[in-house]
Motif scaffolding. Sequence first.
Motif: not given
Length: 256
Positions: A129-144, A178-184
Amino acid sequence: MTSQRYLCTAATVLAVSISLTACETAPVTGRNQLILLPEDQAVAMGADAFRQIRSKTPVSKDTRLNRMVERVGRRIVKVAQGPGYNWSFTVFQDESPNAFALPGGKVGVNTGMFKVAKTESQLAAVIAHEIAHAVARHSSERLSRQIALQGGLAVAGAASQTAAQYSQILAQAATLGVVLPFTRTQEAEADEIGVIYMARAGYDPRAAIKLWQNFARQGGDRPPEFLSTHPSPDNRIKRLQQIMPKALEIYRRNRR
Ligand SMILES: [Zn+2]
C-alpha cells in the motif's frame, strides 16, 4: 468539464510556459493525474523528510523484524512498475502502528505495526500500500494540485508567468512538507495497486482484508497515515472485496 480535467488544462498552460509535462497516468488504475512537481525535486523532498524522521526516531535493532521488512519490501518493489528509485527499508522503534514510503524510495515501518500486521502477508499488504503511494507519485500529485490552484489558474488568465514565480510557488508548497495527507481517491488507488502488487509478488492478496479487519478491531488506535482522510475500514474492506477476484487470478499465477 471535471475539476481534474480543468486543472490539467490550466496546468498545461503553466507547464507549456515553462516546458514541463503536466498530465501523467497512474499505474494499474490508469487514472489521469496532474503532476507539476519535477521528479528530482520530489526525490530531494523525500530524502529531506526521511532525514528529519531519522533524527527523531531510533531505528529498531530487532534482526528478525528488519529482515522481514527487507525481504517483503524487495519482493514488492521487484514487481512494482516503479520509477528507478533506490529503495531502502528501515524499521523504526515506535509503538504507533504506522508506515510510509517517500518519493525516492525510502520506506519505513514502525515496530508498532507488527501489533496489527500479524503475518508476513499482512505486512506485505502494508508495504505494498505504501509503495503504491510512492510509485503513483501521490505526494507530488497533492503538491501539484496546490501549485495549480495557486499559480496555474492565474497563469491561464495572464500568460506571462515566469519560471521564477513558479519556483516561488514550489518553495511555498515545499514548506508544507512532502508528507501531506492523501486524498480518499489516492487511498482507494493505493489499496487497489497494493493488492495487485501483493499478488504479483506471490503474497495472498486476501491478507489485505485481514489487515483492515485487525485495524477495525483496534478502533481508535489507527496510525496517522491510516487515519485522517482514510475511508473507514468497513468501506475499505468492501472495495477490496470487489477487486479481489482480479487480484486472486494474478496471485494464482505467481503463488510460491
Ligand atoms: Zn495510505
